[in-house]
Design an enzyme around this catalytic site. Structure first.
Site, mmCIF file in Angstrom:
data_model
loop_
_atom_site.group_PDB
_atom_site.id
_atom_site.type_symbol
_atom_site.label_atom_id
_atom_site.label_comp_id
_atom_site.label_asym_id
_atom_site.label_seq_id
_atom_site.Cartn_x
_atom_site.Cartn_y
_atom_site.Cartn_z
ATOM 1 N N ASN A 82 5.989 -2.882 -13.753
ATOM 2 C CA ASN A 82 6.700 -2.653 -15.004
ATOM 3 C C ASN A 82 7.567 -3.835 -15.370
ATOM 4 O O ASN A 82 7.818 -4.713 -14.560
ATOM 5 C CB ASN A 82 7.595 -1.421 -14.865
ATOM 6 C CG ASN A 82 6.805 -0.139 -14.991
ATOM 7 O OD1 ASN A 82 5.979 0.001 -15.889
ATOM 8 N ND2 ASN A 82 7.055 0.784 -14.086
ATOM 9 N N ASN B 143 10.274 3.323 -20.716
ATOM 10 C CA ASN B 143 10.999 3.015 -19.470
ATOM 11 C C ASN B 143 12.470 2.697 -19.701
ATOM 12 O O ASN B 143 13.322 3.108 -18.912
ATOM 13 C CB ASN B 143 10.340 1.832 -18.754
ATOM 14 C CG ASN B 143 9.135 2.282 -17.931
ATOM 15 O OD1 ASN B 143 9.024 3.445 -17.555
ATOM 16 N ND2 ASN B 143 8.225 1.362 -17.669
ATOM 17 N N GLY C 224 -0.106 1.274 -5.040
ATOM 18 C CA GLY C 224 -1.192 0.467 -4.474
ATOM 19 C C GLY C 224 -2.139 1.296 -3.625
ATOM 20 O O GLY C 224 -3.364 1.098 -3.658
ATOM 21 N N LYS D 15 5.367 -0.256 -23.173
ATOM 22 C CA LYS D 15 5.747 0.534 -21.982
ATOM 23 C C LYS D 15 7.264 0.624 -21.860
ATOM 24 O O LYS D 15 7.817 1.645 -21.435
ATOM 25 C CB LYS D 15 5.145 -0.107 -20.718
ATOM 26 C CG LYS D 15 5.357 0.705 -19.423
ATOM 27 C CD LYS D 15 4.249 1.701 -19.159
ATOM 28 C CE LYS D 15 4.547 2.707 -18.051
ATOM 29 N NZ LYS D 15 4.368 2.210 -16.707
ATOM 30 N N GLU E 88 14.705 -1.687 -10.190
ATOM 31 C CA GLU E 88 14.057 -2.797 -10.908
ATOM 32 C C GLU E 88 14.817 -3.114 -12.199
ATOM 33 O O GLU E 88 14.243 -3.093 -13.288
ATOM 34 C CB GLU E 88 12.603 -2.430 -11.203
ATOM 35 C CG GLU E 88 11.797 -2.163 -9.944
ATOM 36 C CD GLU E 88 10.310 -1.999 -10.224
ATOM 37 O OE1 GLU E 88 9.904 -0.877 -10.581
ATOM 38 O OE2 GLU E 88 9.584 -2.998 -10.115
ATOM 39 N N SER F 194 10.844 7.292 -11.918
ATOM 40 C CA SER F 194 10.656 6.482 -10.707
ATOM 41 C C SER F 194 11.935 5.733 -10.348
ATOM 42 O O SER F 194 12.242 5.544 -9.171
ATOM 43 C CB SER F 194 9.492 5.506 -10.905
ATOM 44 O OG SER F 194 9.773 4.622 -11.970
ATOM 45 N N THR G 174 0.842 -1.191 0.000
ATOM 46 C CA THR G 174 0.000 0.000 0.000
ATOM 47 C C THR G 174 0.877 1.239 0.000
ATOM 48 O O THR G 174 0.980 1.956 0.993
ATOM 49 C CB THR G 174 -0.956 -0.041 1.215
ATOM 50 O OG1 THR G 174 -1.613 -1.327 1.206
ATOM 51 C CG2 THR G 174 -2.008 1.040 1.131
ATOM 52 N N GLY G 175 1.535 1.468 -1.128
ATOM 53 C CA GLY G 175 2.422 2.623 -1.245
ATOM 54 C C GLY G 175 1.889 3.624 -2.242
ATOM 55 O O GLY G 175 0.668 3.797 -2.360
#
Lengths: 313, 313
Positions: free
Chosen positions: A105, A196, A16, A192, A274, A262, A12-13
């Protein structure tokens, strides 16, 4: 799946928390799994600032243990891909027809979930979202919010638009989140990556915002070369990203407000990058088809090194 | 050329000052062109610290104007390649058989000199030298000193070992500088690029010393990939760098003391980087033969961007 879907938000960031809160505000039943923010959110709920209007949800279903969550119809995975190895311990129980929706992603990010719940119960989504978590349970939405969402297929084929995809899409749309129903999730992922791969990676390597890159001949040229290589990667997977899409992305980026990506934010906050999902997986997928992506491979090794040094330091 | 060669050193810094002072101490007549250090050196001469032994030359022939220098037999160009556009105003008069010896890294660095004095009067050299200027006329030699030296040919063919090359080499050897007589200057330049292309560029891009790169799997792998691409570049010019040379370079680098490359020092001091001679020229030379060097091209664009930003900031 019944008419009213019960949602779980895993992580839940910034992402989310935003989508979960929007779904809940629109009437959906949402259960949130939290870690460090659990006590605060259990007590105070969620707060969202947004150009769409600020709102708070003083009461939310908050959990610190996935096993205590009720069986859900849609478990939204909103973790970073660097945490996917933890998935087995953070997925909630699912209803009989329940699915996992992986909002991440990169490429190959659904594999871990598919292993746990079966590959016929996984969907994936790409979020075009600019949002930060600015405090416990406190999300600041800045720009964009669209999601491209599609069915996962173990054989990487196009899954089409299923009834369950349509039902989920409609819930999001009721929450005023634009949804692109992706007939072919793999194609959506490569599209995407067109943005990215150049801009996330170069923003870290060159320590630069999008406007600095777009206004420099060499950075812009390299971004364009990288995009062309992403197209070759897509092509190696039997997917066609139209040549004109490169110019569309460049124009779009030139028109954006100066933007710290990000990945750059993760880097500056010394969080894991990531790199595997966004660079390693595409390079390996192409390589498996005999196609080399050398410019992307260069960024991959550079980012792995920088990520490693960054978290040692 | 007579028996006693008269030398000019164009650019009396870490490199030109070191070799010039060694030649002079060994008995050669050396004339030094200086810019910012002119007054100091005219008054106080040169000082060299070195593991070979410290020494000073209290009196040197110092000049601030190349036109005031006497006709020289060998004009050593010890400027950075980024200053080669200034060459016409800093070359001294040459004797009838005088030559220019371009002691610079990269490819294509002799072209400017050849245009000014004729392509049959140019030699080139690659210095394996670790040396810094620590004050006006004050040079600190740290490690290495060898030069690989060869005849320049406008058609890029191997020039062989000429009498004049031999004469210059013997002067340097009298000054205890080991000289490799390169029959083929182009091959010697590509062999030097085997180290310079990976480690100079990555040290800037990754903000890392050689030991940090060698002890990381991704940086070391990328260095190796870049070396293999340098070999392909050499091959496109009809030159063979043996495959085993890659491992030799890696072993050599692993055995070195932790080392901040010369390009990293330039970057940290906000001096212009030699990106065109070291990356642009090799990429373009290969491209002219239909060979693409994509990993090196990636570094080229990254370094051009970083150099630009670095000197704006």
């Amino acid at each position: 799946m019944g008419a009213d879907l019960r949602y779980a938000v895993i992580g839940t960031g910034a992402l989310g928390g935003f989508y979960g809160a929007r779904l809940q505000r629109a009437g959906a039943e949402v259960h949130y799994l939290l870690r460090s923010d659990y006590d605060h959110v259990k007590e105070n709920g969620l707060a969202v600032e947004s150009p769409d209007g600020n709102f708070t949800l003083p009461e939310v279903y908050a959990y610190s243990d996935a096993q205590k969550m009720p069986p859900c119809d849609v478990a939204i995975v909103a973790l970073k891909t660097t945490q996917n190895h933890l998935l087995s311990s953070v997925l909630p129980p699912l209803t009989e027809t329940g699915v996992v929706l992986v909002l991440q992603n990169g490429l190959g990010v659904e594999a871990q979930a598919a292993e746990l719940v079966g590959s016929d119960r996984v969907l994936g989504g790409l979020c075009f979202l600019c949002s930060n978590k600015v405090g416990p349970g406190h999300i600041r939405h800045l720009d964009y919010k669209k999601i491209a969402m599609g069915e996962y297929r173990a054989d990487q084929s196009a899954g089409g638009v299923t009834e369950r995809l349509e039902a989920i899409a409609q819930d999001f749309e009721r929450a005023d989140i634009p949804i692109e129903r992706a007939e072919d999730l793999v194609l959506a992922r490569w599209k995407k990556l067109m943005w990215n791969i150049p801009f996330n990676g170069l923003s870290v390597i060159l320590n630069a915002t999008t406007d600095a890159m777009m206004s420099d001949d060499n950075a812009r040229t390299l971004a364009e070369i990288l995009m062309e290589e992403v197209r070759q990667g897509a092509s190696s997977q039997g997917r066609t990203v139209p040549a004109a899409f490169t110019q569309t992305m460049l124009d779009h980026t030139a028109a954006m407000k100066p933007y710290r990506t990000s990945m750059k934010i993760d880097y500056d906050e010394r969080r894991p990058l990531e790199v595997e999902a966004m660079y390693g997986a595409p390079v390996r997928a192409a390589q498996a088809q005999g196609v080399v992506l050398p410019h992307i491979e260069t960024l991959y090794h550079q980012l792995k090194f920088l990520d490693q040094q960054n978290r040692q330091g």
